[in-house]
Structures are given as C-alpha cells and as structure tokens.
Design an enzyme around this catalytic site. Structure first.
Site, PDB file in Angstrom:
ATOM      1  N   CYS A 247      34.682  50.396  37.390  1.00 61.31           N
ATOM      2  CA  CYS A 247      34.349  49.079  37.928  1.00 61.31           C
ATOM      3  C   CYS A 247      34.893  48.885  39.329  1.00 61.31           C
ATOM      4  O   CYS A 247      34.550  47.925  40.006  1.00 61.31           O
ATOM      5  CB  CYS A 247      34.909  47.977  37.036  1.00 61.31           C
ATOM      6  SG  CYS A 247      34.160  47.959  35.422  1.00 61.31           S
TER       7      CYS A 247
ATOM      8  N   CYS B  51      38.668  39.066  39.768  1.00 58.73           N
ATOM      9  CA  CYS B  51      39.903  39.640  40.337  1.00 58.73           C
ATOM     10  C   CYS B  51      41.114  38.824  39.901  1.00 58.73           C
ATOM     11  O   CYS B  51      42.186  39.377  39.649  1.00 58.73           O
ATOM     12  CB  CYS B  51      39.840  39.666  41.859  1.00 58.73           C
ATOM     13  SG  CYS B  51      38.583  40.769  42.505  1.00 58.73           S
TER      14      CYS B  51
END
Lengths: 148, 391
Positions: A33, A102
């Site tokens: 990812c 994030c």
C-alpha cells in the site's frame, strides 16, 4: 494541497529515529500500500517517557507520525490510548480526504507499540480492548470516516 | 530559491516566438472563421495557413489535419469515432496496458457499449511483443491503438513494424503520438499511420489545442456535433490564436529537431549517470536507448514518491511520480506495474523530464539535491534500516 502544519512536520519531523531497548515497538501498514509506520516507546511510571518513529510513506504519513509523537509524549498510557486519528488530523490543521488513512495508521501504530509493551509486561489496558496489531489494514474501511 | 522545472512531459512553457505569433489573433484577427465578412475570412485564412504548417511537419496533406482541444479529445475521437463508424466490420480493438488514460478509459467506455478490447502486455522495457500483436489480430479487429512514446517511462514502440502487422491483418492503425511529436521525426506515410493524436502544449505551444491526423478514406464518426467547422467533422468555433500558436510551435520543433534531441539526450545521460553514481538501491526504468530523449524514470527503494516530490519541491525542483499517493488511487502507476515492478518499488518512482530550457547546471543541482533528499527520507524509513542491518 497540504496545510502549513503538515508541511512543517513533513520537512522537519519531530522525534524521528529509534529507541534502543524500547519498552514497546509497534509497526503497522504494508509495503504494497506504500505506507509503513513503526513507533518506539519508553515507559516510566505508566507514562510515555519517550517516543520515536520511522515511517515509509507519503508526506502526510510522515507528518501524521511526527505530530502523533508530539501529542503523545509525556501522556499516561491510559490517555495515550485515547488519542484518536481525528485529533491527529485536527492537530495537522486537516488532511485531504484521501490522506485520512495516514492518521489512522498513526493511531494504530501507537496502539501497536503500547500493545507490545503491555504484552511484554503482563499488563492490560481498557483502551486496548479488541485491538489486534496484526489486523490487515484496509484502506476502503478507513475512507468511511471521511466527511465530505 | 533556485527553481528548476523537470516536468516537460507534463507540459512545457510557451516559447516567446509562439506567444508573439498568437497575440494578433486575440485582438486584431479575432473574427469567427465561419463568418462571410472580411474579419471572418482573415481568420479562415490564418486557420488554413496553420493547418498546412502543422501538416507539413508530419508529411501529411493539409486536409488530413483536424484541430481539436488537445490530445485527450483526439484520442477519444479516434477510438470512439472509428469503432462506431465500422461496426459492420467488427467490434474488436487492440491496445496496450501502458496507454495514457485518454486511451484506456475510452476503451473501458467502449467495452461498456459492447466492444471487445485486447490489452497487450509489455516487456520489462515497456515494449510490446510483435508476435503477441499478430496473435491478437482477429477478422473482427477494427482498430489497433498503440502509443508512440510512453509518457511515464519514455519507451518508444516499433511503430513501422506495428503498422505493417496491423495492415496485414486488415485493421486501422492509430497512435497516440502526444509525447513523440516534436521529439522524433514522424512521417505518417512512411510509418503507415492511419490516425495520430498530437498536442500543442507538449511542444512549447499553448494548452487546449491539438490535432487528429485522419488519413483520407478512414471511416470515422464525429465526436463533437454542431456546426460545420473542420469540414463538418469537428464542431466548435476554432481557437484561432491557439491554433496559430500550435502551428508556430510545430514549425520550431520541426526545424530544431536535431539540436533539440541532442541537447536533451546529453542532459538525460548526464542526469542518469549522476543519479546512478550517487545513490544506491535505485532502478532506471524504461528502455536504455529506444526512449524519449528527455525522459528519466527511476525508482528509489525504501521511500515513497510523493514524499520525494515534496522534498524536491522544497528545493525548487518540479518532477512527477507514479506512486499511488500522487495518482490519487491506492495503486501505483499502471505503467510501472505493467513492466513488472512490484508495488513497493513502484511506490518510489520519480519521473524527471528534461526540456529545451534545462541546463547542465540544473542537472548537476538536481543530482546533488536528490542525493540529499533520498538519504533524508531513507533515514526515516523502517524499510531502509532492515537493509542496513542486514549489511
């Protein structure tokens, strides 16, 4: 695209590095990812005495790691476990919707580090209930949180 | 702060001579080229003058050049127009996995309508296998669309050999030459090109203008319906100023091709050599020689492309990346995956594209800056210390 706060923490990240003989280490994310976060903690009297991170990822992943370490430094473990990804986003002055994951990663990395500490020391914390550090991260789940 | 633009494949600055060529067409020769009065007829003359100048750069007859709003429109028109006009012949398209999204997304739209698309693989350099193309040809294959030069890794295809195979199979050949035009000498006749997309803003001309070359006799439906502009094939009042700028840019590119290419190749090789000498765990993507003269595409292991772009930007350098974080999706670039790079390597990609205004000093500064920022990001990376620990 990014706030000044994000750029500041990306360009001048706080608490980068490793802690030798850390009391807890947590790592989340995967290379496929494109983001991996590792957090090291030193614990004294049930407080986060020191915290450092290493991150492979985009600008917001690095900024989220950096600001998360600032938010958490010095907190009691109970309080550290209450820090949410939303607080990370808010502290950064916001993140673009596609980058919210994030901040989730930062929250998860911290939990993983505390989990490691708890596991090694036979401790239990209410805030860790149901947390599995080995759970695969699914970006699709995370984007559900985004407010448009 | 020093500012260095190394993203010429994204777009180019408009050259001063081009701006000068355009200016009178905003205020003086501003007429609508369809009008019968002298204002309109002056604009019409300019338009036809521009058409013949663009046509001359690719060895085409003037009446085979159709102006559009750019490369994406040209690609959309070529694919949709040809497929819709040739349904009696078949419903099959062949293209590649590394096309620009203007081709790939148009193919997906055509698939939803019931057309069938074959997406050819490419090798590690990004070139298609000619035997695989032959094998993919069917009696129902109407169109083969293969890009001339790839926008990300700069790889060039063997266009002449491809067009032969396509024609032997009885199909029509389109090429997206947006990155090639102005960087290689193209002759549509010799190369056997039936349709070709080109764009102005990649060759130091204005944005919002391009063209589709359509060989005489090719059956194609309209994409934009409306007035009778472009010999009834592409409606819309012509963007005369833009078209004049495009023509001037095309002319300059054609006249200076040799000097342009050798300037770019010299700087490209300097940049690649410098990067490979100063940074370890780096991979140079694309073909070593059969590539865009100004394209450098590299992957730095253990770091992520967007972080790299932001760090370079802080040093005044503008580049681009095929990382997931810059593509707005979760996967890195389809081109980097198609040449066989694993996700984690593709995430660390950087594209630097050199142009006419790039200097040796720019290249040297960039090499130094890259060395610093790659090292800084690697020191933060949990992947890098695994490698360091293993040493």
């Amino acid at each position: 695209m990014y706030t000044e706060k994000v750029m500041d923490h990306f360009m001048n990240p706080r608490n980068v590095g490793e802690i030798e003989n850390a009391d807890g280490v947590g790592e989340v994310g995967n290379v496929k990812c494109g983001d991996i976060m590792r957090i090291y903690i030193k614990v004294e009297n049930d407080h986060i005495k020191d915290i450092k991170f290493k991150t492979f990822g985009c600008g917001s992943a690095i900024a989220a790691s950096s600001i998360a370490t600032e938010l958490i430094m010095g907190l009691s473990i109970e309080d550290a476990l209450k820090v949410t990804n939303k607080q990370v986003v808010d502290a950064l002055g916001g993140l673009p919707p596609v980058k919210v994951h994030c901040s989730v990663l930062a929250e998860q990395a911290l939990k993983a580090a505390i989990y490691d500490y708890a596991h090694k020391n036979g401790k239990t914390y209410a805030g860790l209930e149901g947390f599995d550090p080995h759970e695969e991260h699914d970006h699709d789940h995370e984007v559900v949180d985004i407010e448009f | 702060m020093r500012k260095i633009y190394l993203d010429y494949s994204a777009t180019t600055p408009v050259k001063e001579e081009v701006v000068q060529e355009m200016l009178p067409y905003f205020t003086e020769t501003f007429g609508n080229a369809s009008s019968i009065h002298s204002f309109g007829q002056d604009a019409k003359r300019a338009l036809e003058n521009a058409r013949s100048r663009v046509a001359a750069t690719v060895g085409a007859a003037s009446d085979t050049i159709y102006f559009t709003a750019g490369g994406s429109e040209s690609d959309n028109w070529a694919l949709k127009g040809v497929m819709h006009a040739n349904k009696a012949k078949g419903n099959h398209i062949i293209t590649t996995k590394i096309e620009h999204h203007a081709i790939l997304h148009t193919c997906e739209a055509l698939e939803k309508e019931g057309f069938e698309v074959t997406y050819l693989d490419v090798d590690a350099y990004g070139q298609i296998d000619l035997e695989a193309l032959k094998a993919a040809m069917r009696p129902t294959t109407v169109l083969v669309s293969i890009m001339y030069i790839n926008n990300e890794i700069g790889t060039m295809q063997k266009i002449e050999e491809i067009s032969k195979i396509v024609h032997e199979g009885g199909a029509i050949f389109h090429t997206d030459a947006v990155q090639a035009y102005g960087n290689v000498k193209i002759d549509v006749g010799t190369f056997g090109i039936d349709l070709m997309s080109i764009s102005s803003h990649k060759i130091y001309g204005p944005k919002g203008v391009g063209a589709l070359y359509i060989k005489k006799g090719i059956r194609i439906h309209n994409l934009i319906e409306g007035g009778a502009q472009e010999r009834k094939r592409r409606a819309g009042t012509e963007n005369i100023a833009g078209i004049m700028g495009f023509a001037k840019a095309a002319e300059i590119a054609d006249q200076n091709l040799e000097a342009h290419v050798s300037h770019l190749i010299a700087l490209r090789e300097r940049l690649v050599k410098g990067i490979l000498a100063s940074v370890d765990y780096v991979k140079y993507n694309g073909h070593p020689t059969e590539r865009h003269p100004g394209n450098v595409n590299v992957c730095f292991e253990f770091i992520e492309g967007e972080a790299l772009l932001l760090s370079l930007n802080a040093k005044g350098i503008g580049g681009s990346s095929g990382s997931a974080c810059t593509s707005g999706s979760l996967d890195p670039s389809h081109v980097l995956l198609a040449i066989g790079l694993p996700h984690e390597i593709a995430h660390g990609s950087l594209r630097l594209t050199i142009g006419d205004f790039t200097s040796e000093e720019d290249v040297d500064y960039t090499i130094e800056a890259l060395k610093e920022v790659v090292q800084k990001l690697r020191m933060m990376s949990p992947l890098y210390d695994r490698v360091q620990g293993g040493k």
